[in-house]
Scaffold this motif. Structure first.
Motif, mmCIF file in Angstrom:
data_model
loop_
_atom_site.group_PDB
_atom_site.id
_atom_site.type_symbol
_atom_site.label_atom_id
_atom_site.label_comp_id
_atom_site.label_asym_id
_atom_site.label_seq_id
_atom_site.Cartn_x
_atom_site.Cartn_y
_atom_site.Cartn_z
ATOM 1 N N LEU A 183 -4.017 -2.126 6.678
ATOM 2 C CA LEU A 183 -4.120 -0.670 6.753
ATOM 3 C C LEU A 183 -2.826 -0.010 6.279
ATOM 4 N N LYS A 187 -2.602 2.198 2.735
ATOM 5 C CA LYS A 187 -2.213 3.604 2.743
ATOM 6 C C LYS A 187 -0.937 3.838 1.934
ATOM 7 N N PRO A 191 -3.639 6.919 -2.134
ATOM 8 C CA PRO A 191 -4.420 7.772 -1.233
ATOM 9 C C PRO A 191 -5.867 7.277 -1.190
ATOM 10 N N CYS A 192 -6.301 6.812 -0.052
ATOM 11 C CA CYS A 192 -7.626 6.224 0.070
ATOM 12 C C CYS A 192 -8.188 6.562 1.440
ATOM 13 N N THR A 193 -9.495 6.404 1.596
ATOM 14 C CA THR A 193 -10.162 6.646 2.877
ATOM 15 C C THR A 193 -10.415 5.308 3.540
ATOM 16 N N VAL A 194 -9.929 5.155 4.775
ATOM 17 C CA VAL A 194 -10.013 3.866 5.451
ATOM 18 C C VAL A 194 -10.740 4.012 6.788
ATOM 19 N N GLY A 211 -2.724 5.590 10.346
ATOM 20 C CA GLY A 211 -3.304 6.311 9.211
ATOM 21 C C GLY A 211 -4.779 6.126 8.966
ATOM 22 N N ALA A 212 -5.501 5.418 9.847
ATOM 23 C CA ALA A 212 -6.949 5.269 9.659
ATOM 24 C C ALA A 212 -7.617 6.638 9.681
ATOM 25 N N ASP A 213 -8.551 6.842 8.766
ATOM 26 C CA ASP A 213 -9.270 8.116 8.704
ATOM 27 C C ASP A 213 -10.432 8.167 9.688
#
Length: 348
Positions: A183, A187, A191-194, A211-213
């Motif tokens: 994770l 990040k 920039p990504c959705t996790v 930083g988990a979404d």
């Protein structure tokens, strides 16, 4: 010097042995200051092995470690006495066909610290290691953080293999130290959705901090449905970091056509079923991650430059006398333990 051994199921004993001597001009003598308790160590502790690897008692243990260089061989050019170092526990031969093409992580003659029949484990006051396996850390980095470099290097290697890119839709199954390392590195990469799942809420809270979404408890069937609802077109990447074979089926369901499953976690059994027809019709790629390759120095830089901040992963400290307690706590997922660090010296 003190050395810890597994002497039976769920049993650790500390013995006294002579301090080792340098064997080659490229060797260094390292005082091991910190030892991280890894999930694979816990498998050895509880089950006496992982898959086909079985312990023969007494068995030395441990591989996540940091320390201080005490003595160097004449040709050990990269370190000097007094250097604090993060340690790569995989000692490759640098001569076989795999090493010659750069695949040192699949070296035919690899000696991994604390693995059955391979290199002595890190749970000792001193170890002799090749100088190339000892990487100096900056003064700003603690020995605790340096002991996290090995799992962080695995997370970084997995992210690099997966080629995480901007706007990627990612799931991480398992928020233990390896999943959290993936994770942090994902990040930091783009920039990504996790999306992160785990069975323990305290680990999910840490994933959110890192930083988990989106987080979901893997014990709730609604968690997988929740990811699918948020990403109806599917995920680009799934990192399986729990070692639970049931998550492979979940990954296949969630991946978009052409998606990739990164197999990072170590399942306890030898064989794992998967849906070959779903894999075929969606043209999914499965990629295994074998430890790490060339990512220890970059992981040190990521931490020292502040791009990732993994310190909150360390939740407990132990010592020589409480090492057994630490392994029991890790085996039972007790008291919110995420990463336990054993202080083998008083060095700071």
């Amino acid at each position: 010097m003190k050395v810890a051994y597994f002497t039976g199921p769920r049993t650790i004993e500390v013995a006294e042995e002579p301090k080792p001597n340098l064997q080659r001009s490229t060797d260094v003598l390292v005082r091991i200051d910190r030892l991280g308790i890894c999930g694979s160590d816990v498998h050895y502790f509880v089950d006496g092995g992982i898959g086909r690897q079985r312990l023969a008692y007494p068995a030395s243990l441990g591989h996540e470690c940091s320390g201080t260089v005490m003595e160097v061989g004449a040709e050990a050019a990269n370190v000097r006495p007094g250097d604090r170092v993060a340690i790569d526990p995989a000692i490759s031969c640098h001569q076989c066909d795999q090493c010659r093409v750069g695949r040192v992580n699949t070296c035919r003659h690899i000696q991994f610290m604390g693995s059955p029949g391979q290199a002595p484990g890190a749970a000792a006051e001193f170890r002799v290691l090749p100088a190339g396996n000892c990487l100096p850390i900056p003064a700003s980095m603690s020995l605790d953080a340096a002991a996290l470099i090995e799992p962080l290097s695995i997370g970084l290697y997995a992210v690099r293999l997966a080629q995480v890119y901007p706007a990627a839709r990612i799931a991480i199954f398992g928020a233990g130290p390896i999943g959290l390392s993936v994770l942090l590195c994902a990040k930091a990469a783009a920039p990504c959705t996790v999306y992160v799942t785990d069975l323990l809420d305290e680990r999910l809270a840490l994933a959110r901090q890192f930083g988990a979404d989106w987080i979901g408890n893997a014990g709730d069937p609604a968690a997988i449905h929740g990811i699918a609802e948020n990403e109806p077109w599917g995920l680009d990447l799934v990192f399986e970091c729990s070692g639970d074979p049931t998550t492979i089926n979940h990954a296949q369901q969630l991946l978009t056509p052409g998606g990739t499953l990164m197999l990072v976690g170590i399942p306890p059994q030898v064989e794992t079923p998967f849906d070959i027809h779903l894999m075929r019709t969606k043209e999914l790629a499965f990629r295994s991650v074998r430890r790490q390759k060339g990512c220890v120095a970059p992981a040190i830089r990521l931490v020292s430059d502040g791009h990732i901040r993994p310190d909150a992963m360390i939740t407990h400290h132990f010592g020589w006398r409480t090492m057994q307690e630490g392994f029991e706590m890790a085996a039972g997922y007790r008291d919110g333990l995420v990463k336990g660090i054993v202080r083998l010296s008083d060095a700071e």
